[in-house]
Write a protein that holds these residues in place. Sequence first.
Motif, PDB file in Angstrom:
ATOM      1  N   VAL A 219      23.930  30.459 -71.398  1.00  0.00           N
ATOM      2  CA  VAL A 219      23.696  29.588 -70.146  1.00  0.00           C
ATOM      3  C   VAL A 219      24.565  28.331 -70.303  1.00  0.00           C
ATOM      4  O   VAL A 219      25.100  28.184 -69.231  1.00  0.00           O
ATOM      5  N   GLU A 220      24.442  27.541 -71.535  1.00  0.00           N
ATOM      6  CA  GLU A 220      25.251  26.295 -71.717  1.00  0.00           C
ATOM      7  C   GLU A 220      26.481  26.564 -71.387  1.00  0.00           C
ATOM      8  O   GLU A 220      27.301  25.931 -70.826  1.00  0.00           O
TER       9      GLU A 220
ATOM     10  N   PRO B 227      16.017  33.781 -77.972  1.00  0.00           N
ATOM     11  CA  PRO B 227      15.887  32.651 -77.101  1.00  0.00           C
ATOM     12  C   PRO B 227      17.482  31.595 -77.219  1.00  0.00           C
ATOM     13  O   PRO B 227      17.950  31.337 -76.281  1.00  0.00           O
TER      14      PRO B 227
ATOM     15  N   ALA C 105      18.252  40.124 -70.685  1.00  0.00           N
ATOM     16  CA  ALA C 105      17.258  39.407 -71.600  1.00  0.00           C
ATOM     17  C   ALA C 105      15.712  39.903 -71.078  1.00  0.00           C
ATOM     18  O   ALA C 105      14.781  40.117 -71.776  1.00  0.00           O
ATOM     19  N   PHE C 106      15.453  39.910 -69.808  1.00  0.00           N
ATOM     20  CA  PHE C 106      14.213  40.294 -69.490  1.00  0.00           C
ATOM     21  C   PHE C 106      13.841  41.934 -68.869  1.00  0.00           C
ATOM     22  O   PHE C 106      12.566  41.891 -68.985  1.00  0.00           O
TER      23      PHE C 106
ATOM     24  N   LEU D  83      20.476  31.483 -59.239  1.00  0.00           N
ATOM     25  CA  LEU D  83      21.710  31.051 -60.247  1.00  0.00           C
ATOM     26  C   LEU D  83      22.737  31.455 -59.449  1.00  0.00           C
ATOM     27  O   LEU D  83      23.058  32.646 -59.185  1.00  0.00           O
TER      28      LEU D  83
ATOM     29  N   ALA E 272      27.199  27.202 -67.603  1.00  0.00           N
ATOM     30  CA  ALA E 272      26.996  26.377 -66.569  1.00  0.00           C
ATOM     31  C   ALA E 272      28.032  25.224 -66.654  1.00  0.00           C
ATOM     32  O   ALA E 272      28.110  24.604 -65.829  1.00  0.00           O
TER      33      ALA E 272
ATOM     34  N   ILE F  44      15.087  33.072 -59.805  1.00  0.00           N
ATOM     35  CA  ILE F  44      15.868  33.232 -60.833  1.00  0.00           C
ATOM     36  C   ILE F  44      17.181  33.604 -60.189  1.00  0.00           C
ATOM     37  O   ILE F  44      18.288  33.264 -60.804  1.00  0.00           O
TER      38      ILE F  44
ATOM     39  N   VAL G  27      20.367  33.050 -75.704  1.00  0.00           N
ATOM     40  CA  VAL G  27      20.482  32.959 -73.956  1.00  0.00           C
ATOM     41  C   VAL G  27      20.790  31.512 -73.606  1.00  0.00           C
ATOM     42  O   VAL G  27      21.498  31.251 -72.823  1.00  0.00           O
ATOM     43  N   GLN G  28      20.118  30.618 -74.288  1.00  0.00           N
ATOM     44  CA  GLN G  28      20.429  29.325 -74.239  1.00  0.00           C
ATOM     45  C   GLN G  28      21.669  28.834 -74.411  1.00  0.00           C
ATOM     46  O   GLN G  28      22.322  28.308 -73.506  1.00  0.00           O
TER      47      GLN G  28
ATOM     48  N   LEU H  14      20.666  37.096 -68.098  1.00  0.00           N
ATOM     49  CA  LEU H  14      19.230  36.853 -68.145  1.00  0.00           C
ATOM     50  C   LEU H  14      18.458  38.160 -67.722  1.00  0.00           C
ATOM     51  O   LEU H  14      17.414  38.485 -68.093  1.00  0.00           O
TER      52      LEU H  14
END
Lengths: 551, 444
Positions: free
Chosen positions: A46-47, A39, A31-32, A19, A50, A16, A42-43, A28
Amino acid sequence: MNNENYKDIPEEELNIFSLDDDSVKEDLVKAFTGEEKEPEEVQAAVEEKAEAPAEAKAEKKAEAKAEKKAEPAPAKAVKAVKPGKKASESKAVTSGKKEGEPVGRIISVSDLKVEILLDKEVGNKDILVCECGGKEYRFEVTEMEGSIAITVPFDSVIGLRRGIDVFRIGGGLCVPYNDEIVGKIFNTYGQPLDDSKVESDAVRNVYDGNLAMDEIRIDADIMWTGIKVLDFLSPLRKGFKMGLLGGAGVGKTVLIKELIHNVYTNLNSNSVFIGCGERSREGRELYNEMVEGNLMDKITMVFGQMGENAMARSRSVTSGLTMAEYLRDEKNQDVLLFIDNIYRYVQANSEISAESGHLPIDNGYSTTMLSEISDVEERINSTENGAITSFQAIFIPADDLNDAAVHAVQQHLDGQVVLDRKVAEKGLYPAVNVFRTTSRLLDPEFVGERHARLAQEAVRYLSRYEELEEIVALIGIDELSLEDQSIFYRSRKLRNYFSQPMFVAEDFTGIPGQFVAIEDILNDVEDILTGVYDKKDESRFMYIGKARGYV
Amino acid sequence: MNNYINKIVDGKVSQINEGNNIREVGRVRKVQTYMVEVSGMTGAAYFDKVVIERPGKGEVAEGYVDRVERNGVMVALTNKYDELLIGDEAVGTGAAFSMQYSEDSIGHVIDMFGNDRLNNKRFTDLLEFPVESENTPIMERGEVKRPFHTGITGIDLMYPIGRGQRQLIIGDKKTGKTQILLDAIANQREENMLCIYCAVGKTKKEVKEIYADLLRRGAMNYTIIIAAFNDECPPTMRNTPYAAMTIAQHYMLTQARDVLICIDDLKRHADVCREIALLSGKVPGRDAYPPDIFYAHSRLLEKGCQHLNGGSITVLPVCETKGGDITDYISTNIISITDGQIVLSAKNFERGLKPAIDYGLSVSRLGGAVQTGTMKRTNAAMRRELLSYLETREVYELTNENELGQELQKKLKRGAEILSKLVQPKYSPRSEDRIVADFSELMK
């Protein structure tokens, strides 16, 4: 980080933390670690991250390159700033500074291997450093695979975990390269082990020092060691490479200490002693003896002993060698180099190699064993500036003279003395096996006709004796022919004559040491072989100096 | 890149939904007897202690992190209470794997976790140490020169041991290796020496017998037996000698005490290391031992030393051989680490020459340096004569004795006499004065 680099790595192997964008990672991690997010959130995050513009990445890369260029190439005797800390606090002397930006993160840890996922480029043999739990860990890059650097730690890795940031130190592994090395005792990483300090900043990378063919000098004068069997059967000269081979506990270290005593003390030449993978007790005792005898003024000692990890043991040879090169190249001195024990260098390297998962060659030695030995041995040579005469103790594992590592080192030697357990068992020290002891110089051209002839004759006698010994065990001496009987008795005297009281072994033998001149040796051997002493008892020849006028 | 990150995030998110916290807890993925692969456990550090649990059943095993891999960790189990199942939970404790020791352990049979093995109770007021402590640096070492008395003539006179020396006891099965250790321990009653007997891979019966033997002779008053029995998890056997050494270092460093540590035996220890290395997929070296087997023993035995603070650790490791061959890989490794070796020969044992020391092959690298005055002189003279006798005897074995020269006859007779004076029954220690007196006649 470079996107293409991912291609070759199976996805499941990427952690992980691989990244590249820090903010994504932070999200992340949050989140963890309990700070739960939906979710979708986070998604989205990330997008968003990225889609970082390609230009930014290109910029980053260019930056890294520029930095790399700006780094001065590790030239000879770089005058450079040392790390902010005192030398005794840091783990190694290097010519560079710790960089401000991390170059990557740790992704795996085992005994002798730490893998680092890189954000920036690093070079082979670069030193990386990280901090964890208040302790500083250092590594040397030995291999690279895509954007993963495989490194070898300098010390124990207990307590090291994944995800820790790693920084680069420029310049690679360096040791002091200045006048202050003389008379000091160092560890592998160039730090003084006693209270002394090296003030000068002049250091040099331990890996460069290759010689071109035109730099190497080959002719020199013969030098005598005062040890009977050595001078008689294995004479040496300046710039010579002498191997002292022997299994465990047959007297290699005593012989090396005797050579230090006889050669270093008598010639009063500059010397470097490398303790590689041997006993700390012996290292300490040698140091004490040198200090007590006021002999430290011309010797430099480097220790990477057997209680230290493979890296320290392996690199002690290159570190010590660099210091010897300083004396030769910068001070124009003839140098005596004592290495106890070069086999441990090979051994340490195979530990590192095995941990990196390389397939071993016979008996578990490292894949690159032959080239590793050559890298070191090719540096031990004489130039117009000065000679390096080396004495290298070589451990014979499992008493197996055909061992691959022993062979590989032998290939570089000009002469060798082989110590044998069968001789030691009889209480004859130095326990030399006369049949395997050789020198390139044992030739009328170098040592003169008489010496060469006597040596030949002595070996012939002793070789016949070996055969006779078996016959005698079966049928007794009385059954031998008269000629064989005289060979038998004379050989036994000769064999006893080659035992010698040593200066450094007075505690064992209770007899003071003896330095025997070559003329006396030749006379005595001639007398024994021609039967001058036929009426004398063989035990008179044990542990004496010269025989004439004594027996 | 996009897809790639999405995939990872999706995966992790579903893990969160399932209630697994991947930072501290991992799942058992592969079980190879006592080597266990665990996925996850991102925060685990090398050599951290790990506890493996099963929901509803509690703790099923304990171990430590043997390797941190890219996507999980390899755990070596030190205690196994139950068979492991795939999917069992591995919990990182966040602390390094350590040993526990109580200062009340003297006189007891203990293990490295602070348990009394004789009554299966746990000591109270336990101290916690890292399993392997730092080696004594080269500059803090002193010279080994104070004698250590075993009470055995063949050793004290011929191949003397000094405080802080590492002297190997090597020989075949049933040649009296352990007996030499016990003799040495029993002889320390007056010496203010703390003795540690470390049993690696011995049977429970053997250890109990050793305990009873020492107890009978009052030697347990100053002795600790630390044992990893034959049936324990190999990682425990591997670490116990280091733990024993840590105890020794504790007493040497904090109280400047003289400590004797016997390790019985290192051949078994090497075999255990080999087992673990092969199971965890390391590249094998000579005789399939891991390539760092030398370092495993060298860093252990290098802890033996004379410290500048006055304390010392004397180490008597044992190594078992096969067919009297002391030149196999492990034996030569250990010989090349220690400061000498006492070789025991099966032949001498059968002849009744006990202790069955092979005087030709034994060596002390310190020799007379650890002896004083008369002992030193006697040693130098007698050892040379004895070795010369043993060699001559072999060569002239078939020769008619009457035909030998006068000098030779005398030599053979004296040699035989020296040899007979070295025979000594067990637990009958001889003092220096007694030894000197024994040989004074021959010295003239």
